[in-house]
Scaffold this active site. Structure first.
Site, PDB file in Angstrom:
ATOM      1  N   HIS A   1      -7.543  -2.284  -4.963  1.00  0.00           N
ATOM      2  CA  HIS A   1      -7.759  -2.837  -3.629  1.00  0.00           C
ATOM      3  C   HIS A   1      -8.400  -4.226  -3.684  1.00  0.00           C
ATOM      4  O   HIS A   1      -8.164  -5.044  -2.814  1.00  0.00           O
ATOM      5  CB  HIS A   1      -8.569  -1.853  -2.776  1.00  0.00           C
ATOM      6  CG  HIS A   1      -7.808  -0.606  -2.440  1.00  0.00           C
ATOM      7  ND1 HIS A   1      -7.782   0.491  -3.262  1.00  0.00           N
ATOM      8  CD2 HIS A   1      -7.004  -0.303  -1.386  1.00  0.00           C
ATOM      9  CE1 HIS A   1      -7.005   1.421  -2.732  1.00  0.00           C
ATOM     10  NE2 HIS A   1      -6.515   0.981  -1.588  1.00  0.00           N
TER      11      HIS A   1
ATOM     12  N   PHE B   1      -1.792   6.848   3.987  1.00  0.00           N
ATOM     13  CA  PHE B   1      -1.564   5.771   3.017  1.00  0.00           C
ATOM     14  C   PHE B   1      -0.378   4.886   3.382  1.00  0.00           C
ATOM     15  O   PHE B   1      -0.446   3.670   3.306  1.00  0.00           O
ATOM     16  CB  PHE B   1      -1.286   6.344   1.618  1.00  0.00           C
ATOM     17  CG  PHE B   1      -2.470   6.966   0.935  1.00  0.00           C
ATOM     18  CD1 PHE B   1      -3.751   6.465   1.120  1.00  0.00           C
ATOM     19  CD2 PHE B   1      -2.294   8.041   0.068  1.00  0.00           C
ATOM     20  CE1 PHE B   1      -4.838   7.023   0.466  1.00  0.00           C
ATOM     21  CE2 PHE B   1      -3.374   8.609  -0.599  1.00  0.00           C
ATOM     22  CZ  PHE B   1      -4.647   8.100  -0.398  1.00  0.00           C
TER      23      PHE B   1
ATOM     24  N   HIS C   1      -5.050   5.847  -5.771  1.00  0.00           N
ATOM     25  CA  HIS C   1      -6.245   6.461  -5.180  1.00  0.00           C
ATOM     26  C   HIS C   1      -6.723   7.623  -6.045  1.00  0.00           C
ATOM     27  O   HIS C   1      -6.018   8.057  -6.944  1.00  0.00           O
ATOM     28  CB  HIS C   1      -5.949   6.960  -3.762  1.00  0.00           C
ATOM     29  CG  HIS C   1      -5.574   5.846  -2.850  1.00  0.00           C
ATOM     30  ND1 HIS C   1      -4.302   5.373  -2.774  1.00  0.00           N
ATOM     31  CD2 HIS C   1      -6.317   5.087  -2.011  1.00  0.00           C
ATOM     32  CE1 HIS C   1      -4.263   4.376  -1.912  1.00  0.00           C
ATOM     33  NE2 HIS C   1      -5.477   4.165  -1.430  1.00  0.00           N
TER      34      HIS C   1
ATOM     35  N   HIS D   1     -11.429  -2.581   3.974  1.00  0.00           N
ATOM     36  CA  HIS D   1     -11.468  -2.653   2.515  1.00  0.00           C
ATOM     37  C   HIS D   1     -12.299  -3.806   1.984  1.00  0.00           C
ATOM     38  O   HIS D   1     -12.758  -3.785   0.841  1.00  0.00           O
ATOM     39  CB  HIS D   1     -10.067  -2.619   1.922  1.00  0.00           C
ATOM     40  CG  HIS D   1      -9.652  -1.229   1.624  1.00  0.00           C
ATOM     41  ND1 HIS D   1     -10.014  -0.580   0.465  1.00  0.00           N
ATOM     42  CD2 HIS D   1      -9.002  -0.316   2.382  1.00  0.00           C
ATOM     43  CE1 HIS D   1      -9.581   0.661   0.511  1.00  0.00           C
ATOM     44  NE2 HIS D   1      -8.958   0.857   1.663  1.00  0.00           N
TER      45      HIS D   1
ATOM     46  N   HIS E   1     -10.959   5.615   7.554  1.00  0.00           N
ATOM     47  CA  HIS E   1      -9.505   5.621   7.759  1.00  0.00           C
ATOM     48  C   HIS E   1      -9.121   6.634   8.842  1.00  0.00           C
ATOM     49  O   HIS E   1      -8.355   6.322   9.762  1.00  0.00           O
ATOM     50  CB  HIS E   1      -8.785   6.022   6.464  1.00  0.00           C
ATOM     51  CG  HIS E   1      -8.478   4.867   5.578  1.00  0.00           C
ATOM     52  ND1 HIS E   1      -7.427   4.009   5.806  1.00  0.00           N
ATOM     53  CD2 HIS E   1      -9.088   4.417   4.456  1.00  0.00           C
ATOM     54  CE1 HIS E   1      -7.395   3.090   4.849  1.00  0.00           C
ATOM     55  NE2 HIS E   1      -8.388   3.311   4.017  1.00  0.00           N
TER      56      HIS E   1
ATOM     57  N   HIS F   1     -15.270   5.804   2.666  1.00  0.00           N
ATOM     58  CA  HIS F   1     -13.950   5.169   2.771  1.00  0.00           C
ATOM     59  C   HIS F   1     -12.932   5.985   3.561  1.00  0.00           C
ATOM     60  O   HIS F   1     -12.311   5.490   4.499  1.00  0.00           O
ATOM     61  CB  HIS F   1     -13.419   4.848   1.364  1.00  0.00           C
ATOM     62  CG  HIS F   1     -11.952   4.617   1.313  1.00  0.00           C
ATOM     63  ND1 HIS F   1     -11.061   5.577   0.890  1.00  0.00           N
ATOM     64  CD2 HIS F   1     -11.202   3.563   1.700  1.00  0.00           C
ATOM     65  CE1 HIS F   1      -9.828   5.096   0.978  1.00  0.00           C
ATOM     66  NE2 HIS F   1      -9.879   3.884   1.470  1.00  0.00           N
TER      67      HIS F   1
ATOM     68  N   HIS G   1       0.831  -1.197   0.000  1.00  0.00           N
ATOM     69  CA  HIS G   1       0.000   0.000   0.000  1.00  0.00           C
ATOM     70  C   HIS G   1       0.866   1.247   0.000  1.00  0.00           C
ATOM     71  O   HIS G   1       0.618   2.195  -0.746  1.00  0.00           O
ATOM     72  CB  HIS G   1      -0.949  -0.006   1.204  1.00  0.00           C
ATOM     73  CG  HIS G   1      -2.121   0.892   1.028  1.00  0.00           C
ATOM     74  ND1 HIS G   1      -2.204   2.125   1.627  1.00  0.00           N
ATOM     75  CD2 HIS G   1      -3.258   0.758   0.286  1.00  0.00           C
ATOM     76  CE1 HIS G   1      -3.349   2.693   1.266  1.00  0.00           C
ATOM     77  NE2 HIS G   1      -4.004   1.893   0.465  1.00  0.00           N
TER      78      HIS G   1
END
Ligand code: C2O
Length: 353
Positions: free
Chosen positions: A121, A271, A112, A284, A246, A242, A94
């Site tokens: 993903h 990230f 992204h 995810h 995070h 999403h 990632h």
């Protein structure tokens, strides 16, 4: 335009946390001897689908095998730090794909904020799930999904919050404890409201992101990303919920981390570090499930037909540590890939604002 090609691992460089700060270690994957000879992935034969269950409903036995699989993955970090199926190596994938370690034609690869988000993903989790299964000799092991689109799943899945277990991570925000309800629309500020109101808001938000705001493919998946492009045009679900999930799960930016450093949102909120929290893959898993649920709504909600999307490629290691190239076009049918989702009601479909 040319489809986004797989990165050339031999040209991997230091990833960056921001303009001025480098990630303090290398996120580069082990380099295969000859990049040009890396084959395309073929699906292995299978007899039974892996069925991904909702995280909040797992029984003790499932939680135990999930912990065992992750702890074996973490053990590899100590015994074979360059093994591509180790926990840190997997997290580094990632970091490398999202923090500027790979450049193609002078442009930094970023999976992204574009139509690469969902397929990248999906492939990432595909291999991660197979690695976990193979570490515990269970070919049907399936990654649970954090069912945040359902009131029962709108809190941090408790199995991840037990100190001393493999699923635990120290670098998380305070707000994840004690069954606090998540605000799926928040990028940091917490509004004071009742739990019931928060759940209702979340359902309305889900309706908006999957139904109202995503009537056609490019709205849902995000805008085109091809070789050399650097447009930022994320899809509806990538932005919300999403990203808020995070940020909520990670430490608050500017707070002090357990090692004394200042937080950039680690682990989930950045990230480069997100993959270091086992909950990342569970989050995810549900993001990926939204792809299926979105298509199920119907209308023009179908996969993108554009060849530049279908022929974009990534690079992964499989559960045996062998390198492969994969194409977006091969990840559109999860059953062909060998997995599906245990159904859960989607109450947000009735929450038209
Ligand atoms: Cu690659 Cu949830 O981010």
């Amino acid at each position: 335009a040319t489809p986004s090609p797989p990165p050339d691992l031999s040209s991997c460089s230091k990833a960056k946390i921001n303009e001025t700060t480098e990630v303090p270690y290398s996120c580069c994957a082990p380099t295969p001897k000859d990049m040009k000879k890396v084959p395309y992935y073929k699906f292995p034969s299978m007899t039974k689908l892996r069925i991904r269950p909702p995280a909040h409903a797992l029984d003790e036995a499932y939680i135990a095998k999930y912990n065992l699989a992750i702890s074996r993955m973490k053990d590899l970090d100590k015994t074979q730090p360059t093994n591509p199926i180790g926990f840190k190596q997997q997290a580094n994938i990632h970091c490398a794909y999202c923090n500027g370690a790979y450049a193609i034609d002078g442009k930094v690869l970023q999976v992204h904020n574009s139509w690469l988000f969902f397929p990248f993903h999906r492939w990432y989790l595909y291999f991660y799930e197979r690695i976990l299964g193979s570490l515990i000799n269970d070919p049907t092991f399936a990654l649970p999904y954090w069912n945040w689109d359902h009131p029962k799943g709108m809190r941090f899945p408790p199995m991840f919050d037990i100190p001393g277990t493999a699923l635990y991570d120290e670098r998380r925000g305070e707000q994840i404890h004690n069954g606090t309800i998540i605000d799926l629309g928040s990028f940091g500020d917490q509004v004071q409201t009742t739990q019931l109101q928060l759940m209702t808001n979340n359902l309305t938000l889900m309706y908006r992101q999957l139904v109202t705001n995503a009537p056609c493919p490019l709205m849902f998946f995000g805008g085109p990303y091809t070789l050399g492009s650097d447009v930022e045009s994320p899809g509806t679900v990538e932005v919300i919920p999403h990203s808020p999930v995070h940020i909520w799960a990670g430490t608050r930016r500017g707070s002090i981390l357990p090692d004394g450093k200042t937080s950039n949102g680690e682990d989930m909120g950045h990230f480069y570090s997100a993959g270091l929290d086992p909950v990342f893959y569970c989050h995810h898993s549900n993001v990926d499930r939204m792809w299926k649920e979105w298509k199920a709504i119907g209308g023009k909600r179908t996969d993108i037909q554009n060849k530049d999307w279908l022929n974009s490629e990534f690079f992964f290691y499989d559960e045996s540590g062998n390198p492969f190239k994969v194409k977006v076009r091969d990840c559109l049918d999860t059953k062909k890939m060998g997995y599906d989702y245990e159904p859960m009601p989607t109450p947000w479909r009735n929450f038209k604002p």
